[in-house]
Write a protein that holds these residues in place. Structure first.
Motif, PDB file in Angstrom:
ATOM      1  N   ALA A   1      42.878   3.990  14.940  1.00  0.00           N
ATOM      2  CA  ALA A   1      42.302   3.845  13.607  1.00  0.00           C
ATOM      3  C   ALA A   1      43.380   3.726  12.541  1.00  0.00           C
ATOM      4  N   SER A   2      44.482   4.416  12.722  1.00  0.00           N
ATOM      5  CA  SER A   2      45.540   4.397  11.709  1.00  0.00           C
ATOM      6  C   SER A   2      46.218   3.033  11.604  1.00  0.00           C
ATOM      7  N   ARG A   3      46.080   2.199  12.634  1.00  0.00           N
ATOM      8  CA  ARG A   3      46.674   0.865  12.612  1.00  0.00           C
ATOM      9  C   ARG A   3      45.728  -0.189  12.024  1.00  0.00           C
ATOM     10  N   HIS A   4      44.465   0.187  11.791  1.00  0.00           N
ATOM     11  CA  HIS A   4      43.494  -0.741  11.202  1.00  0.00           C
ATOM     12  C   HIS A   4      43.876  -0.956   9.733  1.00  0.00           C
ATOM     13  N   PRO A   5      43.830  -2.195   9.226  1.00  0.00           N
ATOM     14  CA  PRO A   5      44.242  -2.427   7.842  1.00  0.00           C
ATOM     15  C   PRO A   5      43.438  -1.630   6.818  1.00  0.00           C
ATOM     16  N   MET A   6      42.192  -1.331   7.105  1.00  0.00           N
ATOM     17  CA  MET A   6      41.390  -0.581   6.142  1.00  0.00           C
ATOM     18  C   MET A   6      41.783   0.891   6.071  1.00  0.00           C
ATOM     19  N   ALA A   7      42.644   1.346   6.973  1.00  0.00           N
ATOM     20  CA  ALA A   7      43.184   2.700   6.825  1.00  0.00           C
ATOM     21  C   ALA A   7      44.038   2.763   5.558  1.00  0.00           C
ATOM     22  N   ARG A   8      44.616   1.614   5.157  1.00  0.00           N
ATOM     23  CA  ARG A   8      45.395   1.534   3.915  1.00  0.00           C
ATOM     24  C   ARG A   8      44.526   1.128   2.728  1.00  0.00           C
ATOM     25  N   PHE A   9      43.668   0.121   2.924  1.00  0.00           N
ATOM     26  CA  PHE A   9      42.901  -0.454   1.832  1.00  0.00           C
ATOM     27  C   PHE A   9      41.553   0.227   1.615  1.00  0.00           C
ATOM     28  N   GLY A  10      41.195   1.161   2.471  1.00  0.00           N
ATOM     29  CA  GLY A  10      39.927   1.886   2.390  1.00  0.00           C
ATOM     30  C   GLY A  10      40.089   3.194   3.122  1.00  0.00           C
ATOM     31  N   SER A  11      39.188   3.481   4.023  1.00  0.00           N
ATOM     32  CA  SER A  11      39.329   4.649   4.887  1.00  0.00           C
ATOM     33  C   SER A  11      38.592   4.386   6.186  1.00  0.00           C
ATOM     34  N   ILE A  12      38.914   5.188   7.176  1.00  0.00           N
ATOM     35  CA  ILE A  12      38.295   5.079   8.500  1.00  0.00           C
ATOM     36  C   ILE A  12      37.679   6.432   8.833  1.00  0.00           C
ATOM     37  N   GLU A  13      36.445   6.419   9.268  1.00  0.00           N
ATOM     38  CA  GLU A  13      35.788   7.648   9.722  1.00  0.00           C
ATOM     39  C   GLU A  13      35.530   7.508  11.216  1.00  0.00           C
ATOM     40  N   LEU A  14      35.969   8.484  11.983  1.00  0.00           N
ATOM     41  CA  LEU A  14      35.740   8.509  13.431  1.00  0.00           C
ATOM     42  C   LEU A  14      34.696   9.569  13.751  1.00  0.00           C
ATOM     43  N   ARG A  15      33.739   9.202  14.565  1.00  0.00           N
ATOM     44  CA  ARG A  15      32.754  10.181  15.034  1.00  0.00           C
ATOM     45  C   ARG A  15      32.587  10.039  16.533  1.00  0.00           C
ATOM     46  N   PRO A  16      32.778  11.142  17.270  1.00  0.00           N
ATOM     47  CA  PRO A  16      32.561  11.076  18.711  1.00  0.00           C
ATOM     48  C   PRO A  16      31.071  10.908  19.012  1.00  0.00           C
ATOM     49  N   PHE A  17      30.796  10.198  20.070  1.00  0.00           N
ATOM     50  CA  PHE A  17      29.411  10.058  20.504  1.00  0.00           C
ATOM     51  C   PHE A  17      28.904  11.426  20.934  1.00  0.00           C
ATOM     52  N   TRP A  18      27.636  11.640  20.746  1.00  0.00           N
ATOM     53  CA  TRP A  18      26.962  12.863  21.151  1.00  0.00           C
ATOM     54  C   TRP A  18      25.787  12.415  22.005  1.00  0.00           C
ATOM     55  N   PRO A  19      26.013  12.234  23.314  1.00  0.00           N
ATOM     56  CA  PRO A  19      24.993  11.635  24.170  1.00  0.00           C
ATOM     57  C   PRO A  19      23.636  12.326  24.048  1.00  0.00           C
ATOM     58  N   LEU A  20      22.619  11.521  23.996  1.00  0.00           N
ATOM     59  CA  LEU A  20      21.246  11.995  23.866  1.00  0.00           C
ATOM     60  C   LEU A  20      20.663  12.258  25.244  1.00  0.00           C
ATOM     61  N   ASP A  21      20.172  13.462  25.433  1.00  0.00           N
ATOM     62  CA  ASP A  21      19.431  13.813  26.646  1.00  0.00           C
ATOM     63  C   ASP A  21      18.027  14.132  26.181  1.00  0.00           C
ATOM     64  N   VAL A  22      17.095  13.210  26.384  1.00  0.00           N
ATOM     65  CA  VAL A  22      15.741  13.382  25.869  1.00  0.00           C
ATOM     66  C   VAL A  22      15.004  14.536  26.544  1.00  0.00           C
ATOM     67  N   GLU A  23      15.533  15.003  27.670  1.00  0.00           N
ATOM     68  CA  GLU A  23      14.899  16.115  28.377  1.00  0.00           C
ATOM     69  C   GLU A  23      15.358  17.469  27.843  1.00  0.00           C
ATOM     70  N   GLU A  24      16.431  17.503  27.079  1.00  0.00           N
ATOM     71  CA  GLU A  24      16.997  18.761  26.618  1.00  0.00           C
ATOM     72  C   GLU A  24      16.601  19.047  25.170  1.00  0.00           C
ATOM     73  N   ASP A  25      16.274  20.296  24.898  1.00  0.00           N
ATOM     74  CA  ASP A  25      15.982  20.731  23.536  1.00  0.00           C
ATOM     75  C   ASP A  25      17.277  20.659  22.735  1.00  0.00           C
ATOM     76  N   PRO A  26      17.329  19.889  21.628  1.00  0.00           N
ATOM     77  CA  PRO A  26      18.582  19.732  20.881  1.00  0.00           C
ATOM     78  C   PRO A  26      19.129  21.055  20.343  1.00  0.00           C
ATOM     79  N   ARG A  27      18.273  22.019  20.064  1.00  0.00           N
ATOM     80  CA  ARG A  27      18.751  23.326  19.573  1.00  0.00           C
ATOM     81  C   ARG A  27      19.501  24.071  20.667  1.00  0.00           C
ATOM     82  N   GLN A  28      19.019  23.945  21.910  1.00  0.00           N
ATOM     83  CA  GLN A  28      19.718  24.588  23.031  1.00  0.00           C
ATOM     84  C   GLN A  28      21.079  23.934  23.246  1.00  0.00           C
ATOM     85  N   ARG A  29      21.123  22.632  23.133  1.00  0.00           N
ATOM     86  CA  ARG A  29      22.396  21.932  23.312  1.00  0.00           C
ATOM     87  C   ARG A  29      23.396  22.335  22.230  1.00  0.00           C
TER      88      ARG A  29
END
Length: 125
Positions: free
Chosen positions: A90-118
């Motif tokens: 991300a730091s090598r992307h030109p918008m790291a200088r001219f804007g900003s970059i936000e990174l978010r890790p994926f949080w895999p969805l398990d439709v069988e699991e209660d999200p509060r328990q996870r």
């Protein structure tokens, strides 16, 4: 680990200098290395449509939900060994200088699991 990389405009960043925009080089390098899965630009917020459902009715509104001087200008999906690798890419992307970059890790969805328990399990509770 997969990361969504949001490319964000930022009026407070360095002024955009087209000659320093190495986006083609960044895309070619990250694609060739296999760390960039896909990505693209997004049209400005004036082209957005906000969708909500309230009391069973679909409501739409032209433009973005939030009023902000910053806006998401594009995205890339990265597949990296670690957050550190994603930051380096991300730091090598030109918008790291001219804007900003936000990174978010994926949080895999398990439709069988209660999200509060996870959330509790991941928080170590």
């Amino acid at each position: 680990m997969q990361f969504m990389m949001f490319v964000v405009s930022d009026p407070a960043a360095e002024p955009y200098i087209p000659e320093q925009d190495n986006i083609a080089e960044w895309v070619a390098g990250t694609t060739a290395s296999g760390t960039r899965i896909t990505g693209d630009r997004l049209r400005p917020p004036a082209h957005a449509t906000t969708v909500r459902v309230r009391h069973g009715k679909v409501l739409t509104r032209d433009g973005p939900f939030a009023e902000s001087k910053e806006w998401i200008a594009g995205f890339d999906l990265l597949d990296c060994a670690s957050l550190e690798q994603a930051i380096a890419i991300a730091s090598r992307h030109p918008m790291a200088r001219f804007g900003s970059i936000e990174l978010r890790p994926f949080w895999p969805l398990d439709v069988e699991e209660d999200p509060r328990q996870r959330e509790a399990r991941e928080a170590g509770e």
